[in-house]
Motif scaffolding. Sequence first.
Motif, PDB file in Angstrom:
ATOM      1  N   SER A  60      41.562 -13.013  -0.312  1.00  0.00           N
ATOM      2  CA  SER A  60      40.722 -11.910   0.323  1.00  0.00           C
ATOM      3  C   SER A  60      39.886 -12.399   1.931  1.00  0.00           C
ATOM      4  CB  SER A  60      39.965 -11.287  -0.443  1.00  0.00           C
ATOM      5  OG  SER A  60      38.850 -12.785  -1.071  1.00  0.00           O
ATOM      6  N   ARG A  61      39.561 -11.177   2.822  1.00  0.00           N
ATOM      7  CA  ARG A  61      38.676 -11.733   3.254  1.00  0.00           C
ATOM      8  C   ARG A  61      37.952 -10.785   3.408  1.00  0.00           C
ATOM      9  NH1 ARG A  61      41.673 -15.450   2.085  1.00  0.00           N
ATOM     10  NH2 ARG A  61      43.889 -15.795   3.193  1.00  0.00           N
ATOM     11  N   GLU A  62      36.835 -10.774   3.563  1.00  0.00           N
ATOM     12  CA  GLU A  62      35.461  -9.789   3.652  1.00  0.00           C
ATOM     13  C   GLU A  62      34.861  -9.370   5.143  1.00  0.00           C
ATOM     14  OE1 GLU A  62      31.883  -8.517   1.446  1.00  0.00           O
ATOM     15  OE2 GLU A  62      32.530 -10.072   0.909  1.00  0.00           O
ATOM     16  N   ILE A  63      34.989  -8.964   5.722  1.00  0.00           N
ATOM     17  CA  ILE A  63      34.998  -8.264   7.273  1.00  0.00           C
ATOM     18  C   ILE A  63      33.657  -7.282   7.060  1.00  0.00           C
ATOM     19  CG2 ILE A  63      35.993  -7.151   9.252  1.00  0.00           C
ATOM     20  CD1 ILE A  63      38.693  -8.024   8.231  1.00  0.00           C
ATOM     21  N   GLU A  64      32.952  -7.732   8.049  1.00  0.00           N
ATOM     22  CA  GLU A  64      31.909  -6.460   8.324  1.00  0.00           C
ATOM     23  C   GLU A  64      31.944  -5.924  10.152  1.00  0.00           C
ATOM     24  OE1 GLU A  64      27.738  -8.238   8.671  1.00  0.00           O
ATOM     25  OE2 GLU A  64      27.523  -8.773   6.988  1.00  0.00           O
ATOM     26  N   PHE A  65      32.485  -4.198  10.049  1.00  0.00           N
ATOM     27  CA  PHE A  65      32.697  -3.605  11.194  1.00  0.00           C
ATOM     28  C   PHE A  65      31.438  -3.197  12.054  1.00  0.00           C
ATOM     29  CE2 PHE A  65      36.061  -4.344   8.474  1.00  0.00           C
ATOM     30  CZ  PHE A  65      37.360  -4.234   8.571  1.00  0.00           C
ATOM     31  N   GLU A  66      31.684  -3.080  12.532  1.00  0.00           N
ATOM     32  CA  GLU A  66      30.264  -2.359  13.696  1.00  0.00           C
ATOM     33  C   GLU A  66      31.276  -1.568  14.870  1.00  0.00           C
ATOM     34  OE1 GLU A  66      26.243  -2.759  15.114  1.00  0.00           O
ATOM     35  OE2 GLU A  66      26.858  -2.932  16.825  1.00  0.00           O
ATOM     36  N   ALA A  67      30.998  -0.222  15.157  1.00  0.00           N
ATOM     37  CA  ALA A  67      31.936   0.959  16.393  1.00  0.00           C
ATOM     38  C   ALA A  67      30.930   1.056  17.295  1.00  0.00           C
ATOM     39  CB  ALA A  67      32.615   1.656  15.392  1.00  0.00           C
ATOM     40  N   ARG A  68      30.687   0.877  18.380  1.00  0.00           N
ATOM     41  CA  ARG A  68      29.887   1.729  19.498  1.00  0.00           C
ATOM     42  C   ARG A  68      30.318   2.769  20.209  1.00  0.00           C
ATOM     43  NH1 ARG A  68      29.487  -3.530  17.589  1.00  0.00           N
ATOM     44  NH2 ARG A  68      31.084  -4.160  19.468  1.00  0.00           N
ATOM     45  N   VAL A  69      29.785   3.446  20.967  1.00  0.00           N
ATOM     46  CA  VAL A  69      30.296   4.540  22.111  1.00  0.00           C
ATOM     47  C   VAL A  69      30.204   3.820  23.516  1.00  0.00           C
ATOM     48  CG1 VAL A  69      30.358   6.237  23.353  1.00  0.00           C
ATOM     49  CG2 VAL A  69      30.081   6.562  20.641  1.00  0.00           C
ATOM     50  N   VAL A  70      31.235   2.837  24.017  1.00  0.00           N
ATOM     51  CA  VAL A  70      30.135   2.178  25.280  1.00  0.00           C
ATOM     52  C   VAL A  70      30.781   3.278  26.227  1.00  0.00           C
ATOM     53  CG1 VAL A  70      31.220  -0.318  24.528  1.00  0.00           C
ATOM     54  CG2 VAL A  70      32.914   1.494  25.883  1.00  0.00           C
ATOM     55  N   CYS A  71      31.166   4.410  26.617  1.00  0.00           N
ATOM     56  CA  CYS A  71      31.429   5.079  26.573  1.00  0.00           C
ATOM     57  C   CYS A  71      31.981   6.680  26.905  1.00  0.00           C
ATOM     58  CB  CYS A  71      32.903   4.857  28.311  1.00  0.00           C
ATOM     59  SG  CYS A  71      32.810   3.065  29.234  1.00  0.00           S
ATOM     60  N   ARG A  72      30.851   8.021  27.898  1.00  0.00           N
ATOM     61  CA  ARG A  72      30.581   8.338  26.667  1.00  0.00           C
ATOM     62  C   ARG A  72      31.350  10.167  28.390  1.00  0.00           C
ATOM     63  NH1 ARG A  72      26.936  10.118  22.368  1.00  0.00           N
ATOM     64  NH2 ARG A  72      28.961   9.601  21.535  1.00  0.00           N
ATOM     65  N   ALA A  73      32.086  11.534  28.191  1.00  0.00           N
ATOM     66  CA  ALA A  73      32.166  12.005  28.779  1.00  0.00           C
ATOM     67  C   ALA A  73      30.855  12.368  29.463  1.00  0.00           C
ATOM     68  CB  ALA A  73      33.013  12.857  28.545  1.00  0.00           C
ATOM     69  N   ALA A  74      30.998  13.217  30.121  1.00  0.00           N
ATOM     70  CA  ALA A  74      29.088  13.766  30.762  1.00  0.00           C
ATOM     71  C   ALA A  74      30.229  15.834  31.410  1.00  0.00           C
ATOM     72  CB  ALA A  74      29.029  13.118  32.142  1.00  0.00           C
ATOM     73  N   PRO A  75      30.325  16.304  31.249  1.00  0.00           N
ATOM     74  CA  PRO A  75      30.896  17.165  31.590  1.00  0.00           C
ATOM     75  C   PRO A  75      30.239  18.156  32.312  1.00  0.00           C
ATOM     76  CG  PRO A  75      30.491  18.027  28.954  1.00  0.00           C
ATOM     77  CD  PRO A  75      30.404  16.400  28.971  1.00  0.00           C
ATOM     78  N   GLU A  76      28.465  18.419  31.685  1.00  0.00           N
ATOM     79  CA  GLU A  76      27.843  19.126  32.840  1.00  0.00           C
ATOM     80  C   GLU A  76      27.533  18.467  34.248  1.00  0.00           C
ATOM     81  OE1 GLU A  76      25.892  15.309  31.822  1.00  0.00           O
ATOM     82  OE2 GLU A  76      26.863  16.139  30.645  1.00  0.00           O
ATOM     83  N   ARG A  77      28.512  17.315  35.435  1.00  0.00           N
ATOM     84  CA  ARG A  77      28.298  16.769  36.154  1.00  0.00           C
ATOM     85  C   ARG A  77      29.978  17.134  36.003  1.00  0.00           C
ATOM     86  NH1 ARG A  77      27.321  11.823  34.584  1.00  0.00           N
ATOM     87  NH2 ARG A  77      29.292  11.175  35.588  1.00  0.00           N
ATOM     88  N   GLY A  78      30.910  17.835  35.808  1.00  0.00           N
ATOM     89  CA  GLY A  78      32.353  17.437  36.036  1.00  0.00           C
ATOM     90  C   GLY A  78      33.305  17.783  34.591  1.00  0.00           C
ATOM     91  N   PRO A  79      33.704  17.711  35.225  1.00  0.00           N
ATOM     92  CA  PRO A  79      35.538  18.025  33.954  1.00  0.00           C
ATOM     93  C   PRO A  79      35.572  16.743  33.923  1.00  0.00           C
ATOM     94  CG  PRO A  79      36.169  19.071  35.843  1.00  0.00           C
ATOM     95  CD  PRO A  79      35.042  18.767  35.868  1.00  0.00           C
ATOM     96  N   SER A  80      35.787  16.025  34.445  1.00  0.00           N
ATOM     97  CA  SER A  80      36.687  14.338  34.109  1.00  0.00           C
ATOM     98  C   SER A  80      35.326  13.222  34.333  1.00  0.00           C
ATOM     99  CB  SER A  80      37.379  14.008  35.417  1.00  0.00           C
ATOM    100  OG  SER A  80      36.673  14.793  36.567  1.00  0.00           O
ATOM    101  N   ALA A  81      33.842  13.906  34.704  1.00  0.00           N
ATOM    102  CA  ALA A  81      33.015  13.050  34.706  1.00  0.00           C
ATOM    103  C   ALA A  81      32.230  12.491  33.450  1.00  0.00           C
ATOM    104  CB  ALA A  81      31.500  13.746  35.037  1.00  0.00           C
TER     105      ALA A  81
END
Length: 131
Positions: free
Chosen positions: A84-105
């Motif tokens: 067995s291998r016990e693992i600690e995980f973490e997920a982070r948002v590193v980039c996020r859409a900014a639709p208020e500035r434009g459809p692909s911002a």
Amino acid sequence: MLTEGFSVTQRRYVPYSHAHYGGNLVDGAYGLGMFGDVATEMMIRTDGDEGLFAGYSNVEFLAPIQAGDVIEATGTIVRVGNRSREIEFEARVVCRAAPERGPSAADVLDPAVTVTRARGTVVVPSNQSRM
């Protein structure tokens, strides 16, 4: 090399097709799916086998995941047993859409936003030799 402290990190763009809820929210299981992929890569690197995920002992959903996010998931081995291998995980948002500035911002988030943490156990076959 099989050792406590060994880490694997993967990044993935969250497509808009994965949004299930209002506000382009994505279900929390998305992060757990990434943790499974991280664990698979980790076991291939450490044990030469994909292994099998036995279960989670803890899961925390800390912030929402949204379509248009770039998610970074990291797993770190915290305990090594015979199989067995016990693992600690973490997920982070590193980039996020900014639709208020434009459809692909989009923006790079500094600091990143932690969205999910978990601790899980993966089991590898007993006939695998350690690398």
